[in-house]
Motif scaffolding. Structure first.
Motif, PDB file in Angstrom:
ATOM      1  N   ASP A 117      -7.504  18.541  36.273  1.00  0.00           N
ATOM      2  CA  ASP A 117      -7.714  19.340  35.052  1.00  0.00           C
ATOM      3  C   ASP A 117      -8.955  20.219  35.188  1.00  0.00           C
ATOM      4  O   ASP A 117      -9.045  21.268  34.561  1.00  0.00           O
ATOM      5  CB  ASP A 117      -7.900  18.403  33.846  1.00  0.00           C
ATOM      6  N   LEU A 118      -9.902  19.725  35.969  1.00  0.00           N
ATOM      7  CA  LEU A 118     -11.157  20.472  36.154  1.00  0.00           C
ATOM      8  C   LEU A 118     -11.555  20.391  37.619  1.00  0.00           C
ATOM      9  O   LEU A 118     -11.488  19.314  38.221  1.00  0.00           O
ATOM     10  CB  LEU A 118     -12.277  19.840  35.306  1.00  0.00           C
ATOM     11  N   ILE A 119     -11.975  21.517  38.174  1.00  0.00           N
ATOM     12  CA  ILE A 119     -12.468  21.534  39.553  1.00  0.00           C
ATOM     13  C   ILE A 119     -13.875  22.144  39.522  1.00  0.00           C
ATOM     14  O   ILE A 119     -14.066  23.247  38.990  1.00  0.00           O
ATOM     15  CB  ILE A 119     -11.552  22.374  40.470  1.00  0.00           C
ATOM     16  N   VAL A 120     -14.824  21.402  40.058  1.00  0.00           N
ATOM     17  CA  VAL A 120     -16.200  21.911  40.161  1.00  0.00           C
ATOM     18  C   VAL A 120     -16.465  22.107  41.648  1.00  0.00           C
ATOM     19  O   VAL A 120     -16.281  21.174  42.439  1.00  0.00           O
ATOM     20  CB  VAL A 120     -17.211  20.899  39.567  1.00  0.00           C
ATOM     21  N   SER A 121     -16.876  23.296  42.014  1.00  0.00           N
ATOM     22  CA  SER A 121     -17.088  23.555  43.449  1.00  0.00           C
ATOM     23  C   SER A 121     -18.536  23.941  43.738  1.00  0.00           C
ATOM     24  O   SER A 121     -19.096  24.825  43.098  1.00  0.00           O
ATOM     25  CB  SER A 121     -16.149  24.681  43.916  1.00  0.00           C
ATOM     26  N   GLY A 122     -19.089  23.253  44.734  1.00  0.00           N
ATOM     27  CA  GLY A 122     -20.418  23.608  45.242  1.00  0.00           C
ATOM     28  C   GLY A 122     -20.294  24.247  46.613  1.00  0.00           C
ATOM     29  O   GLY A 122     -21.291  24.379  47.325  1.00  0.00           O
ATOM     30  N   LEU A 123     -19.075  24.609  47.005  1.00  0.00           N
ATOM     31  CA  LEU A 123     -18.858  25.129  48.369  1.00  0.00           C
ATOM     32  C   LEU A 123     -19.557  26.481  48.562  1.00  0.00           C
ATOM     33  O   LEU A 123     -19.495  27.344  47.679  1.00  0.00           O
ATOM     34  CB  LEU A 123     -17.362  25.313  48.644  1.00  0.00           C
ATOM     35  N   PRO A 124     -20.196  26.672  49.719  1.00  0.00           N
ATOM     36  CA  PRO A 124     -20.896  27.938  49.973  1.00  0.00           C
ATOM     37  C   PRO A 124     -19.921  29.011  50.466  1.00  0.00           C
ATOM     38  O   PRO A 124     -19.918  29.371  51.649  1.00  0.00           O
ATOM     39  CB  PRO A 124     -21.917  27.541  51.047  1.00  0.00           C
ATOM     40  N   LEU A 125     -19.092  29.526  49.572  1.00  0.00           N
ATOM     41  CA  LEU A 125     -18.006  30.437  49.969  1.00  0.00           C
ATOM     42  C   LEU A 125     -18.535  31.661  50.721  1.00  0.00           C
ATOM     43  O   LEU A 125     -17.873  32.170  51.621  1.00  0.00           O
ATOM     44  CB  LEU A 125     -17.216  30.889  48.731  1.00  0.00           C
ATOM     45  N   ASN A 126     -19.734  32.106  50.352  1.00  0.00           N
ATOM     46  CA  ASN A 126     -20.280  33.314  50.994  1.00  0.00           C
ATOM     47  C   ASN A 126     -20.627  33.100  52.466  1.00  0.00           C
ATOM     48  O   ASN A 126     -20.942  34.051  53.177  1.00  0.00           O
ATOM     49  CB  ASN A 126     -21.500  33.819  50.230  1.00  0.00           C
ATOM     50  N   ASN A 127     -20.593  31.836  52.918  1.00  0.00           N
ATOM     51  CA  ASN A 127     -20.879  31.565  54.340  1.00  0.00           C
ATOM     52  C   ASN A 127     -19.607  31.497  55.186  1.00  0.00           C
ATOM     53  O   ASN A 127     -19.689  31.373  56.399  1.00  0.00           O
ATOM     54  CB  ASN A 127     -21.601  30.216  54.487  1.00  0.00           C
ATOM     55  N   PHE A 128     -18.456  31.520  54.528  1.00  0.00           N
ATOM     56  CA  PHE A 128     -17.202  31.301  55.248  1.00  0.00           C
ATOM     57  C   PHE A 128     -16.544  32.622  55.645  1.00  0.00           C
ATOM     58  O   PHE A 128     -16.897  33.686  55.134  1.00  0.00           O
ATOM     59  CB  PHE A 128     -16.239  30.493  54.370  1.00  0.00           C
ATOM     60  N   SER A 129     -15.536  32.494  56.518  1.00  0.00           N
ATOM     61  CA  SER A 129     -14.756  33.688  56.853  1.00  0.00           C
ATOM     62  C   SER A 129     -13.827  33.996  55.671  1.00  0.00           C
ATOM     63  O   SER A 129     -13.554  33.127  54.831  1.00  0.00           O
ATOM     64  CB  SER A 129     -13.922  33.444  58.113  1.00  0.00           C
ATOM     65  N   VAL A 130     -13.324  35.232  55.642  1.00  0.00           N
ATOM     66  CA  VAL A 130     -12.418  35.619  54.554  1.00  0.00           C
ATOM     67  C   VAL A 130     -11.175  34.724  54.582  1.00  0.00           C
ATOM     68  O   VAL A 130     -10.684  34.287  53.536  1.00  0.00           O
ATOM     69  CB  VAL A 130     -12.035  37.117  54.698  1.00  0.00           C
ATOM     70  N   ALA A 131     -10.682  34.412  55.794  1.00  0.00           N
ATOM     71  CA  ALA A 131      -9.484  33.569  55.899  1.00  0.00           C
ATOM     72  C   ALA A 131      -9.764  32.174  55.329  1.00  0.00           C
ATOM     73  O   ALA A 131      -8.919  31.590  54.644  1.00  0.00           O
ATOM     74  CB  ALA A 131      -9.048  33.480  57.361  1.00  0.00           C
ATOM     75  N   GLU A 132     -10.960  31.642  55.609  1.00  0.00           N
ATOM     76  CA  GLU A 132     -11.298  30.310  55.059  1.00  0.00           C
ATOM     77  C   GLU A 132     -11.378  30.352  53.531  1.00  0.00           C
ATOM     78  O   GLU A 132     -10.902  29.439  52.847  1.00  0.00           O
ATOM     79  CB  GLU A 132     -12.646  29.837  55.633  1.00  0.00           C
ATOM     80  N   VAL A 133     -11.967  31.426  53.011  1.00  0.00           N
ATOM     81  CA  VAL A 133     -12.063  31.548  51.544  1.00  0.00           C
ATOM     82  C   VAL A 133     -10.661  31.634  50.943  1.00  0.00           C
ATOM     83  O   VAL A 133     -10.364  30.986  49.933  1.00  0.00           O
ATOM     84  CB  VAL A 133     -12.936  32.778  51.155  1.00  0.00           C
ATOM     85  N   ASP A 134      -9.782  32.392  51.584  1.00  0.00           N
ATOM     86  CA  ASP A 134      -8.394  32.480  51.100  1.00  0.00           C
ATOM     87  C   ASP A 134      -7.756  31.092  51.048  1.00  0.00           C
ATOM     88  O   ASP A 134      -7.112  30.725  50.073  1.00  0.00           O
ATOM     89  CB  ASP A 134      -7.556  33.364  52.036  1.00  0.00           C
TER      90      ASP A 134
END
Ligand SMILES: C[S@@+](CC[C@H](N)C(=O)[O-])C[C@H]1O[C@@H](n2cnc3c(N)ncnc32)[C@H](O)[C@@H]1O
Length: 220
Positions: A117-134
């Protein structure tokens, strides 16, 4: 101090996945737990991706409803050990320990058995490749129940600051991530908070996900 030391070690060993030099501060952690703190008549399943040493987790645990369950998905083994320890010793986490599960894996590899119902993310998306973010954003969609809320943060203007000193390939990567996040937020962002009292200051985005009404077909 123990958590700061752990973080520093993780930054030295793997800055890419750690993505921050210190754990989130109190104000950022509270903002991340905002929608968990909203009253609910029904029990909820909550996922925290990238809990690290548990900075936001203890705020989430403190506002869990009596029927809520929290899954923590963390890739770093040392952080997982620290989370296990905190589950026994940190009062808000220990009080809810029976309803908190720690899963030592990448969020990308989390089986799609449960919906949240709720997802909290602390993932450092800006450090990943575009494919990983996708892959990660698609995964959040698959893990979400209809109308689930995703809360995540990014440091203010971090992509623009990084791009100003980056080479071409890095600018393209950052631009690609920026477009993915804009696409995620467009028409779906239900609240944005600016947290100045954090090192560094951060935006917290709260996004309404469409979610998956049904489980994906079972792959043999
Ligand atoms: C920026 S830190 C945030 C830690 C914590 N949520 C906080 O606010 O202090 C990012 C965390 O995500 C974890 N992480 C990075 N990539 C991951 C992945 N693919 N799956 C699960 N956890 C991941 C890192 O190990 C780290 O604990």
């Amino acid at each position: 101090m123990h958590d700061y030391r752990l973080f520093w070690r993780a930054v030295r060993n793997s800055f890419r996945t750690t993505g921050a030099i210190v754990p989130s501060g109190r104000w950022l952690s509270r903002a991340l737990a905002r929608f968990v703190a909203e009253p609910s008549d029904l029990p909820r399943r909550i996922l925290e991706a990238g809990p690290g040493t548990g900075a936001a987790t203890r705020h989430i645990a403190a506002v869990l409803g009596p029927g809520d369950h929290l899954d923590l998905v963390e890739v770093n083994e040392e952080f997982v050990r620290r989370l296990r320890e905190r589950l026994q010793t940190d009062p808000p986490m220990a009080a809810a320990a029976e309803r908190i599960r720690i899963l030592h894996c990448r969020i990308e590899d989390l089986p799609r058995d449960d919906r949240y119902d709720l997802i909290v993310s602390g993932l450092p998306l800006n450090n990943f490749s575009v494919a990983e973010v996708d892959t990660i954003l698609r995964g959040f969609g698959e893990l979400a129940r209809p109308d689930a809320v995703l809360s995540f943060f990014e440091y203010i203007a971090i992509r623009r600051l990084k791009a100003a000193v980056a080479g071409r390939a890095e600018r393209e990567r950052l631009g690609g991530i920026g477009r993915r996040l804009e696409g995620l937020l467009a028409g779906r962002e239900i609240r944005r908070e600016t947290v100045w009292l954090n090192v560094p200051p951060a935006w917290v985005h709260h996004v309404q996900l469409e979610g998956a009404a049904q489980r994906p077909p079972h792959k043999p």
